[in-house]
Design a protein around this motif. Structure first.
Motif, PDB file in Angstrom:
ATOM      1  N   ASP A 318       0.822  -1.220   0.000  1.00 26.27           N
ATOM      2  CA  ASP A 318       0.000   0.000   0.000  1.00 26.27           C
ATOM      3  C   ASP A 318       0.856   1.270   0.000  1.00 26.27           C
ATOM      4  OD1 ASP A 318      -2.361  -1.372  -0.008  1.00 26.27           O
ATOM      5  OD2 ASP A 318      -2.642  -1.301   2.154  1.00 26.27           O
ATOM      6  N   LEU A 319       2.169   1.137   0.272  1.00 27.24           N
ATOM      7  CA  LEU A 319       3.019   2.339   0.320  1.00 27.24           C
ATOM      8  C   LEU A 319       3.385   2.843  -1.075  1.00 27.24           C
ATOM      9  CD1 LEU A 319       5.443   1.260   3.223  1.00 27.24           C
ATOM     10  CD2 LEU A 319       3.519   2.840   3.378  1.00 27.24           C
ATOM     11  N   LEU A 320       2.947   2.144  -2.100  1.00 25.21           N
ATOM     12  CA  LEU A 320       3.398   2.459  -3.472  1.00 25.21           C
ATOM     13  C   LEU A 320       3.245   3.934  -3.831  1.00 25.21           C
ATOM     14  CD1 LEU A 320       3.439   0.237  -6.384  1.00 25.21           C
ATOM     15  CD2 LEU A 320       2.216   2.330  -6.829  1.00 25.21           C
ATOM     16  N   LEU A 321       2.046   4.474  -3.685  1.00 26.52           N
ATOM     17  CA  LEU A 321       1.877   5.917  -3.920  1.00 26.52           C
ATOM     18  C   LEU A 321       1.142   6.490  -2.717  1.00 26.52           C
ATOM     19  CD1 LEU A 321       2.222   8.448  -5.544  1.00 26.52           C
ATOM     20  CD2 LEU A 321       0.109   7.929  -6.751  1.00 26.52           C
ATOM     21  N   TYR A 322       1.911   7.157  -1.866  1.00 25.21           N
ATOM     22  CA  TYR A 322       1.450   7.585  -0.544  1.00 25.21           C
ATOM     23  C   TYR A 322       1.166   9.079  -0.639  1.00 25.21           C
ATOM     24  CZ  TYR A 322       2.015   7.750   4.647  1.00 25.21           C
ATOM     25  OH  TYR A 322       1.852   7.911   5.996  1.00 25.21           O
ATOM     26  N   ALA A 323      -0.118   9.439  -0.555  1.00 28.99           N
ATOM     27  CA  ALA A 323      -0.517  10.848  -0.696  1.00 28.99           C
ATOM     28  C   ALA A 323      -0.615  11.501   0.677  1.00 28.99           C
ATOM     29  CB  ALA A 323      -1.866  10.932  -1.406  1.00 28.99           C
ATOM     30  N   VAL A 324       0.122  12.599   0.859  1.00 30.16           N
ATOM     31  CA  VAL A 324       0.121  13.321   2.144  1.00 30.16           C
ATOM     32  C   VAL A 324      -0.507  14.696   1.909  1.00 30.16           C
ATOM     33  CG1 VAL A 324       1.568  14.157   4.036  1.00 30.16           C
ATOM     34  CG2 VAL A 324       2.273  12.120   2.744  1.00 30.16           C
ATOM     35  N   THR A 325      -1.616  14.982   2.596  1.00 31.24           N
ATOM     36  CA  THR A 325      -2.359  16.222   2.305  1.00 31.24           C
ATOM     37  C   THR A 325      -1.714  17.445   2.970  1.00 31.24           C
ATOM     38  OG1 THR A 325      -3.804  16.071   4.227  1.00 31.24           O
ATOM     39  CG2 THR A 325      -4.521  14.915   2.228  1.00 31.24           C
ATOM     40  N   ASP A 326      -2.126  18.621   2.530  1.00 28.97           N
ATOM     41  CA  ASP A 326      -1.587  19.883   3.069  1.00 28.97           C
ATOM     42  C   ASP A 326      -2.670  20.948   2.918  1.00 28.97           C
ATOM     43  OD1 ASP A 326       1.528  21.451   3.133  1.00 28.97           O
ATOM     44  OD2 ASP A 326      -0.342  22.573   2.884  1.00 28.97           O
ATOM     45  N   SER A 327      -3.169  21.470   4.049  1.00 35.20           N
ATOM     46  CA  SER A 327      -4.316  22.386   3.966  1.00 35.20           C
ATOM     47  C   SER A 327      -3.952  23.706   3.297  1.00 35.20           C
ATOM     48  CB  SER A 327      -4.930  22.631   5.338  1.00 35.20           C
ATOM     49  OG  SER A 327      -3.926  22.874   6.267  1.00 35.20           O
ATOM     50  N   ARG A 328      -2.659  24.113   3.431  1.00 33.30           N
ATOM     51  CA  ARG A 328      -2.307  25.382   2.754  1.00 33.30           C
ATOM     52  C   ARG A 328      -2.458  25.234   1.241  1.00 33.30           C
ATOM     53  NH1 ARG A 328       3.261  26.213   5.557  1.00 33.30           N
ATOM     54  NH2 ARG A 328       2.858  23.999   5.725  1.00 33.30           N
ATOM     55  N   MET A 329      -2.038  24.083   0.734  1.00 32.23           N
ATOM     56  CA  MET A 329      -2.167  23.860  -0.722  1.00 32.23           C
ATOM     57  C   MET A 329      -3.642  23.765  -1.111  1.00 32.23           C
ATOM     58  SD  MET A 329       0.971  21.225  -1.285  1.00 32.23           S
ATOM     59  CE  MET A 329       2.569  21.609  -0.542  1.00 32.23           C
ATOM     60  N   ASN A 330      -4.421  23.066  -0.287  1.00 38.04           N
ATOM     61  CA  ASN A 330      -5.857  22.972  -0.600  1.00 38.04           C
ATOM     62  C   ASN A 330      -6.508  24.340  -0.605  1.00 38.04           C
ATOM     63  OD1 ASN A 330      -5.979  20.217  -0.978  1.00 38.04           O
ATOM     64  ND2 ASN A 330      -6.291  19.795   1.201  1.00 38.04           N
ATOM     65  N   ASN A 331      -6.134  25.187   0.371  1.00 36.97           N
ATOM     66  CA  ASN A 331      -6.712  26.549   0.399  1.00 36.97           C
ATOM     67  C   ASN A 331      -6.322  27.316  -0.852  1.00 36.97           C
ATOM     68  OD1 ASN A 331      -7.898  26.053   2.796  1.00 36.97           O
ATOM     69  ND2 ASN A 331      -6.282  26.986   4.051  1.00 36.97           N
ATOM     70  N   LYS A 332      -5.046  27.180  -1.220  1.00 37.04           N
ATOM     71  CA  LYS A 332      -4.566  27.899  -2.414  1.00 37.04           C
ATOM     72  C   LYS A 332      -5.387  27.526  -3.652  1.00 37.04           C
ATOM     73  CE  LYS A 332      -0.604  27.765  -5.492  1.00 37.04           C
ATOM     74  NZ  LYS A 332       0.728  27.182  -5.684  1.00 37.04           N
ATOM     75  N   ALA A 513      -5.802  14.138  -9.727  1.00 36.01           N
ATOM     76  CA  ALA A 513      -6.000  12.751 -10.190  1.00 36.01           C
ATOM     77  C   ALA A 513      -5.011  12.396 -11.296  1.00 36.01           C
ATOM     78  CB  ALA A 513      -7.432  12.550 -10.665  1.00 36.01           C
ATOM     79  N   SER A 514      -4.804  13.330 -12.248  1.00 37.74           N
ATOM     80  CA  SER A 514      -3.904  12.935 -13.342  1.00 37.74           C
ATOM     81  C   SER A 514      -2.455  12.903 -12.870  1.00 37.74           C
ATOM     82  CB  SER A 514      -4.092  13.810 -14.582  1.00 37.74           C
ATOM     83  OG  SER A 514      -4.008  15.144 -14.242  1.00 37.74           O
ATOM     84  N   GLU A 515      -2.100  13.775 -11.891  1.00 33.08           N
ATOM     85  CA  GLU A 515      -0.736  13.708 -11.337  1.00 33.08           C
ATOM     86  C   GLU A 515      -0.537  12.368 -10.629  1.00 33.08           C
ATOM     87  OE1 GLU A 515       1.463  15.952 -11.974  1.00 33.08           O
ATOM     88  OE2 GLU A 515       0.138  17.511 -12.769  1.00 33.08           O
ATOM     89  N   ALA A 516      -1.586  11.957  -9.895  1.00 25.05           N
ATOM     90  CA  ALA A 516      -1.488  10.680  -9.160  1.00 25.05           C
ATOM     91  C   ALA A 516      -1.347   9.526 -10.140  1.00 25.05           C
ATOM     92  CB  ALA A 516      -2.706  10.493  -8.270  1.00 25.05           C
ATOM     93  N   GLN A 517      -2.131   9.592 -11.196  1.00 22.71           N
ATOM     94  CA  GLN A 517      -2.094   8.510 -12.194  1.00 22.71           C
ATOM     95  C   GLN A 517      -0.691   8.389 -12.800  1.00 22.71           C
ATOM     96  OE1 GLN A 517      -5.062   9.115 -15.138  1.00 22.71           O
ATOM     97  NE2 GLN A 517      -5.231   6.951 -15.601  1.00 22.71           N
ATOM     98  N   ASN A 518      -0.135   9.551 -13.144  1.00 23.05           N
ATOM     99  CA  ASN A 518       1.191   9.559 -13.753  1.00 23.05           C
ATOM    100  C   ASN A 518       2.237   9.001 -12.779  1.00 23.05           C
ATOM    101  OD1 ASN A 518       3.239  10.158 -15.565  1.00 23.05           O
ATOM    102  ND2 ASN A 518       3.529  12.218 -14.753  1.00 23.05           N
ATOM    103  N   LEU A 519       2.180   9.465 -11.540  1.00 25.70           N
ATOM    104  CA  LEU A 519       3.170   8.994 -10.557  1.00 25.70           C
ATOM    105  C   LEU A 519       3.004   7.494 -10.296  1.00 25.70           C
ATOM    106  CD1 LEU A 519       3.247  11.884  -7.920  1.00 25.70           C
ATOM    107  CD2 LEU A 519       5.172  11.017  -9.244  1.00 25.70           C
ATOM    108  N   HIS A 520       1.751   7.045 -10.224  1.00 27.05           N
ATOM    109  CA  HIS A 520       1.507   5.617  -9.978  1.00 27.05           C
ATOM    110  C   HIS A 520       2.160   4.789 -11.079  1.00 27.05           C
ATOM    111  CE1 HIS A 520      -0.546   1.779  -9.631  1.00 27.05           C
ATOM    112  NE2 HIS A 520      -0.934   2.124  -8.413  1.00 27.05           N
ATOM    113  N   THR A 521       1.943   5.237 -12.325  1.00 33.12           N
ATOM    114  CA  THR A 521       2.532   4.499 -13.454  1.00 33.12           C
ATOM    115  C   THR A 521       4.055   4.511 -13.366  1.00 33.12           C
ATOM    116  OG1 THR A 521       0.678   5.267 -14.762  1.00 33.12           O
ATOM    117  CG2 THR A 521       2.517   4.344 -15.987  1.00 33.12           C
TER     118      THR A 521
END
Ligand SMILES: Cc1ncc(COP(=O)(O)OP(=O)(O)O)c(N)n1
Ligand SMILES: Cc1nc(C(=O)O)sc1CCOP(=O)(O)O
Ligand SMILES: [Mg+2]
Length: 535
Positions: A318-332, A513-521
């Protein structure tokens, strides 16, 4: 949700039924004319109600999905075995199929006991006439008590007609062996070969081989093959006599998740988790005097399935693509935490950490609860950064802590043995201590410099390699990682380096989503090329 059309012609029994059922949906959803996701099961009746049509109905009810039923056979059955089978004439199976498929907006068809060639052909013809979104084929051949439910004559029609139409086939070891002409399946490696043969030679788009009967394994290992990648799906083996109907239930639950709009792998993961939890809940139930009893599909009504003593176990993959959120980025970018989590998962994130440094506790808890719903519905674990209290309050799957946060052994004593605990390590000594203290994985970085975390020390690829080689735990790399350098990280080719954790490369971008897809691949391709998909 699709909205039901009004204006039925009230001229026949069928139309009256349709009106009635439309109203039922309206009442149960509390709003006007909405329809539920719909699974049609085509299977045999089990008088003991542990398996077959009855299990399918209960599994779909537990997963919040409408289930219609086409009965192919009526069995006299209990916890001892199958005492009698009465096969429904193929004409009448076909008539039932016509009734449901022509009228009731079926999303997914799930098959169980198909006892004759004629019945398989009738189903094939009706599915050609009324195509559905997905077909889940559970090739039921032998009951758990060992009684034959579909003879060898059916196998050819299965192979030639039904499996090429299937979106997933879910054979157990005996069924996979029968489909492949009786070959022996005794190891995980045999299961992989079998999954590939069934996929390549018989045409289902995905194959799940259930390894519950595999000798000498303490875990229940299933192999999922999507035509490109293999996934080893492990769950702990629940010691119980009450396992009658697990195959039917698993397939129905996969069908239910697909009907709700899930992708295939998340549907399979959710279904496995559901079955494992229901088995665990039901292990002390006593129904019948035979060797194998039924379990309680509706345990969720009695004890919230999320609060099960056995939540999803940690799987290092499950560690393959580990997404870590950041509220400052979400606000931006004007996004909510939940929306960004959903987008990351839709793109392929395999685990999520809520790392919210600038948010009030009540808002953090609210966001954690909503994110958990999204994660659970996709079978993706959710961890909370730093805040054990939030993780406990929302029953998250675990936490990630740093060297100056809550010590790992204290977090473990608060969270219990089943929760996932990750810890940040920059040195071999820290990695050793994390293992001693009972962590499940380590996060190691900063591999590159980062703007996301102030004053972070960069350890580089060499530092990461040193930590990985010293670590007995799986490692996820973090810090400044994105599409331009992720290959260099994974090309280290270290057995316990399981993936990358990223913040800005996902959440400080226009389309998560598309960034995640690219990184996953990129991560999976590099892992494959450097052969770190170790069996
Ligand atoms: C996967 C992963 N690895 C490392 C970290 C960093 O954790 P920590 O050192 O506690 O720093 P903060 O994230 O709390 O600033 C992480 N969050 N995730
Ligand atoms: C949260 C965190 N921990 C780090 C560590 O080195 O332990 S680096 C980091 C930030 C990673 O963000 P980005 O992917 O945007 O560089
Ligand atoms: Mg921290």
């Amino acid at each position: 949700m699709q909205v039901f059309m009004l204006g039925f012609q009230l001229s026949g029994v069928l139309n009256l039924k349709a009106v009635h059922e439309t109203n039922v949906y309206a009442v149960t959803t509390g709003c006007s004319k909405q329809r539920l996701p719909h699974v049609l099961t085509v299977a045999g009746s089990d008088s003991g109600a542990g398996a077959g049509i009855q299990a399918d109905l209960k599994a779909c009810a537990a997963r919040g999905v409408y289930c219609s039923t086409v009965v192919t056979a009526v069995t006299a059955q209990n916890t001892v075995g199958v005492q009698g089978v009465n096969i429904v004439p193929e004409r009448f199976v076909s008539e039932q199929l016509q009734s449901v498929l022509s009228d009731m907006n079926v999303d997914v068809v799930k098959t169980g006991m198909l006892p004759t060639v004629g019945i398989v052909k009738a189903l094939y013809d009706r599915l050609k006439q009324y195509p559905v979104q997905a077909l889940v084929v559970d090739p039921v051949m032998v009951s758990t008590s060992g009684d034959v439910l579909a003879g060898p004559s059916v196998l050819d029609t299965f192979r030639d007609q039904l499996l090429p139409m299937a979106d997933i086939a879910t054979p157990n070891l005996k069924e996979a062996s029968a489909l492949l002409g009786g070959i022996r399946l005794q190891t995980v490696s045999d299961m992989r070969s079998a999954a590939k043969s069934i996929h390549n030679n018989m045409g289902p788009r995905n194959v799940l081989i259930k390894g519950g009967d595999l000798p000498a394994s303490s875990d229940a290992v299933d192999i999922f093959f999507d035509g490109v990648e293999f996934y080893e799906l492990r769950s702990s083996r629940i010691q119980t006599r009450n396992s009658h109907g697990t195959g039917c239930t698993l397939a129905s639950c996969i069908a239910a998740e697909l009907a709700k709009g899930s992708q295939m792998l998340p549907a399979v993961r959710v279904a496995k988790h559901y079955v494992e939890t229901a088995l665990d809940y039901s292990k002390d139930i006593l129904i019948g005097n035979g060797l194998q009893g039924p379990f309680d599909h509706l345990c969720k009504l009695k004890r919230n399935i999320r609060n099960s003593s056995k939540p999803q176990r940690f799987d290092p993959d499950d560690l393959l693509l580990y997404a870590v959120t950041d509220s400052r980025m979400n606000n931006k970018w004007g996004r909510s935490i939940t929306d960004s989590v959903r987008a990351a998962i839709e793109g392929g994130a395999t685990i999520v950490q809520l790392r919210e440094k600038d948010i009030e506790t009540s808002n953090f808890l609210e966001a954690a609860k909503k994110s958990l719903e999204v994660c659970r519905s996709h079978g993706v674990p959710l961890l909370i950064n730093d805040r054990i209290d939030i993780a406990l309050a929302c029953d998250a799957d675990g936490v990630h802590v740093g060297q100056s946060d809550m010590p790992v052994h204290v977090a473990r004593s608060l969270l219990g043995p089943e929760k996932i605990i990750g810890v940040s390590c920059k040195t071999p000594e820290q990695a050793h201590q994390a293992w001693v203290n009972g962590a499940d994985y380590i996060g190691s970085g900063g591999v590159y410099s980062t703007n996301t975390k102030a004053n972070n020390i960069t350890i580089g690829l060499d530092g990461l390699k040193t930590v990985c080689l010293a670590s007995k735990l799986p490692v996820v790399a973090i810090g400044g990682i994105g599409p331009s350098n992720v290959r260099a990280v994974m090309e280290l080719g270290l057995e316990n380096l399981k993936g990358v954790a990223v913040v800005s490369a996902l959440f400080d971008r226009e389309c998560i989503a598309s960034e995640a897809q690219n990184l996953h691949t990129l991560v999976s391709e590099t892992m494959k090329a450097t052969s770190v998909f170790h069996d």
